[in-house]
Design an enzyme around this catalytic site. Structure first.
Site, short mmCIF file in Angstrom:
data_model
loop_
_atom_site.label_atom_id
_atom_site.label_comp_id
_atom_site.label_asym_id
_atom_site.label_seq_id
_atom_site.Cartn_x
_atom_site.Cartn_y
_atom_site.Cartn_z
CB SER A 204 -0.96 -0.04 1.19
OG SER A 204 -2.03 0.84 1.02
CG ASP B 30 7.06 5.98 -11.57
OD1 ASP B 30 7.50 4.99 -12.16
OD2 ASP B 30 5.90 6.06 -11.13
CE LYS C 68 -5.98 -2.86 0.45
NZ LYS C 68 -6.18 -1.45 0.09
#
Length: 698
Positions: free
Chosen positions: A476, A487, A501
């Site tokens: 999470s 990224d 998740k």
């Protein structure tokens, strides 16, 4: 929509607190199946649930014949997961309702769902009576010298043709249970006493079944075809659910889940009594619970909520757990007793902490700072009261970064292993310590609208070499942070693919209980979902955790991985060109590292064991299979010890070598004893040197 977002890995029960229950005389009375009827409140709650799912669930799935078939299959699997209760005749009788569930649920008609569950209860009663008769009167008739075998997993096995075939299956399963206990060192008298108590206890608990149990089971069969985190919570379970974020809870600190007849540990809460005991691990099975010095109560076959009630207790009180370690070979029921003291899991216990790994390479001393982040926490109470000294993950990590920078570390590793998530706000703010400004995560709702969360503050707290270490239990909020670091090109992500998740839930109150409802999905700034696939590391480490058993992808009806348009952001740096070379350098070291060699060998050995579809009911053959496994395990461990220059063992002494770092009794262990953490430090140094080479050429 009212409610609050839930970013933690979804499980049935998390921390265990409060007091146990005592069975009353009334609860021991025989179960009257005819008395189990839907109440008016349950009918209204079912209609409200249908409407909430139709209007607000992220997937926007129509409740039609196609979904009815899925609900039917889910309900059958829920009632009889190992196909050991229903006969083919039962299934044929149920089959006419396969495409009716949608119409029945829309009409608030719960009769069919209740009837199917009552047939299951009837079969359970028959099985318990049959098995108890065998244990009490026919135990000496069991033959452990035949060539009979039994399936390890009956999830896809054919249904028993009739009740006679069902009794043959029950006899074989009882025989298997007796044999497992024999090989675990129990004599026949002890086995008779243990199994007698176990099955009589199960009879008592079956007699306690309430209408609410049937309702919750049926409605959840519907809710969980939408996705595995959408769940109906009865009034009692709703009261237990909101327990993860305050970080000042009393209990043992374990996330539990039902696993057929067992209660399995899904995750250990950071800094909780269970984790600090260093005697428990993910996938261990709890088979007994005792209060203080009281006799151990066998809990095999108990409902999860009943096990939780028994484990609960006031702060400072002792509890003993009898546990079958996950590291045991399949079929080995050898257990150990774990002593715990229930206590509050406090914020300061879970706070981020730092250490330094010292590495000498080619005559040069390097220092790598390590910051362990157990969870994404924030003291909401102090924050809302305007306390300038409130505690949070971001504040603690900022302080630790400053301290490590003063010690002139050459790079920093953020250790997010076993970090189950927490506050979304903290995931965003922690990202902001390592980037200048920009988006951190995107949230898409069921209407397709995308909200972007940003780091609003200019400036970077730390801009040096950075690695993020993750594993399968990083979930999470951990995945949001790790994905953002990847990224932006801000950090190497190293370890295992994370849990996966990437959905957002909200609690919706009903007239009777609550509905935990999935209403949004997380996406990285690159547009990739964290759902199902998780964050795939730049450099992967081996893991004994089976991704087929643990992680979002292991859950039925898990929502898929997908992408949306990327957010507008500027990458901090480009690490991708270095990955291939870093991978080669890592593999060269791992090929010589005793711990990596051992881990890969264990993965192969355990995969071989898991591939065995049957186990013999012949005592000599079963014992030989167990001894062969233990012998191979001992050989692998001694190869590891010899390579490290340590003395070999004569036996494993009920200790799994791979979990030594989790179960070690030596409190002097440091980060330098963690092979994966040390290797991550080496990879970070490789990156530093490669970047230096490029800068020199330029």
């Amino acid at each position: 929509m009212k409610g609050f977002p839930l970013l933690r890995q979804s499980c049935l029960i998390a921390l265990l607190t409060l007091s146990g229950t005592v069975l009353s005389a009334e609860q021991n009375q025989a179960l009257d199946l005819d008395s189990l009827q839907p109440t008016r409140d349950q009918v209204i709650a079912s209609l409200n649930t249908v409407e909430l799912l139709r209007r607000h669930h992220y997937n926007r799935i129509r409740l039609d014949d196609a979904l009815s078939a899925q609900i039917y299959d889910t309900y059958i699997k829920q009632l009889d997961p190992q196909r050991s209760l229903f006969t083919q005749q039962d299934i044929d009788a149920f089959a006419g309702n396969r495409l009716r569930f949608d119409d029945l649920l829309k009409a608030g008609d719960l009769s069919v769902g209740f009837a199917m569950h009552k047939r299951q209860l009837q079969r359970v009663q028959q099985r318990l009576a049959f098995t108890l008769d065998l244990i009490d009167n026919k135990l000496d008739t069991l033959d452990f010298s035949s060539d009979q075998e039994i399936l390890v997993d009956r999830e896809d096995a054919p249904w028993a043709a009739d009740e006679q075939a069902l009794e043959q299956l029950w006899r074989a399963q009882a025989k298997d249970e007796v044999l497992r206990l024999k090989l675990a060192g129990k004599d026949m008298a002890g086995i008779k006493e243990l199994l007698g108590k176990r099955y009589r206890g199960q009879q008592i608990r079956i007699n306690q079944t309430r209408s609410e149990d049937l309702f919750q089971s049926y409605i959840n069969a519907m809710a969980q075809v939408y996705d595995p985190h959408t769940q109906y919570l009865s009034p009692e379970n709703a009261e237990n659910f909101d327990i993860n974020m305050s970080l000042s809870l009393e209990g043992i600190g374990a996330v539990l889940q039902s696993d057929n007849e067992y209660t399995r540990i899904v995750r250990l809460v950071p800094a909780g009594p269970a984790q600090r005991s260093q005697q428990l691990a993910t996938s261990d099975k709890i088979v007994g619970v005792a209060q203080g010095d009281d006799d151990m109560v066998d809990v095999v076959g108990w409902r999860l909520d009943e096990v939780v009630k028994l484990i609960r207790g006031p702060k400072g009180s002792p509890v003993r757990l009898e546990v079958i370690p996950a590291s045991n070979p399949p079929g080995d029921l050898t257990s150990r007793i774990v002593h715990l003291t229930r206590e509050a899991v406090k914020l300061e216990d879970q706070a981020a902490k730092s250490s330094i790994i010292n590495i000498n390479e080619q005559g040069h001393d390097y220092h790598i700072g390590v910051i362990e982040v157990p969870g994404f926490y924030i003291d909401f109470k102090a924050y809302r009261q305007g306390d300038p000294e409130y505690r949070s993950t971001t504040r603690d990590v900022r302080r630790l970064l400053g301290e490590l920078s003063k010690q002139n570390v050459d790079g920093i590793v953020l250790d997010l292993r076993n970090n189950g998530g927490g506050s979304l706000q903290e995931a965003t703010e922690l990202t902001g310590l390592f980037i200048d400004q920009g988006p951190t995560v995107q949230v898409r709702d069921s209407q397709g609208q995308v909200q972007q969360l940003d780091d609003p503050e200019a400036g970077i707290t730390y801009n040096g070499p950075l690695a993020v270490l993750v594993n399968r239990l990083s979930a999470s909020a951990s995945e949001i942070f790790a994905g953002a670091m990847q990224d932006y090109g801000r950090a190497l992500v190293i370890g295992e693919s994370t849990f996966g998740k990437g959905t957002v839930q909200s609690i919706q109150p009903l007239n009777h209980g609550e509905l935990k409802l999935t209403l949004a999905k997380f996406y990285r700034v690159s547009g990739q979902s964290t759902q199902h696939r998780g964050v795939v590391p730049d450099i992967s480490y081996p893991s004994l955790l089976d991704s087929k058993e643990i992680g979002e992808s292991a859950l039925p009806h898990a929502m898929p991985w997908d992408t949306i348009a990327p957010a507008r952001f500027r990458a901090s740096s480009q690490l991708q060109p270095f990955i291939t070379q870093l991978q080669k350098l890592h593999e060269a070291r791992a090929a010589k590292d005793p711990d990596f060699i051992y881990t890969l060998a264990r993965i192969n050995l355990d995969a071989e064991i898991r591939a065995q579809q049957t186990v013999p009911l012949n005592e000599a053959k079963r014992k030989q299979r167990q001894e062969d496994y233990e012998s191979r395990l001992l050989t692998l461990e001694n190869q590891r010890l010899t390579a490290r220059g340590e003395e070999p063992l004569t036996s494993l002494e009920n200790q799994d070598p791979l979990l030594d770092s989790n179960h070690a009794e030596d409190e002097k262990d440091t980060s330098e004893d963690d092979a994966f953490l040390v290797e991550t430090s080496h990879i970070l140094l490789d990156l530093l040197q490669l970047e230096h080479q490029v800068a020199t050429v330029d």
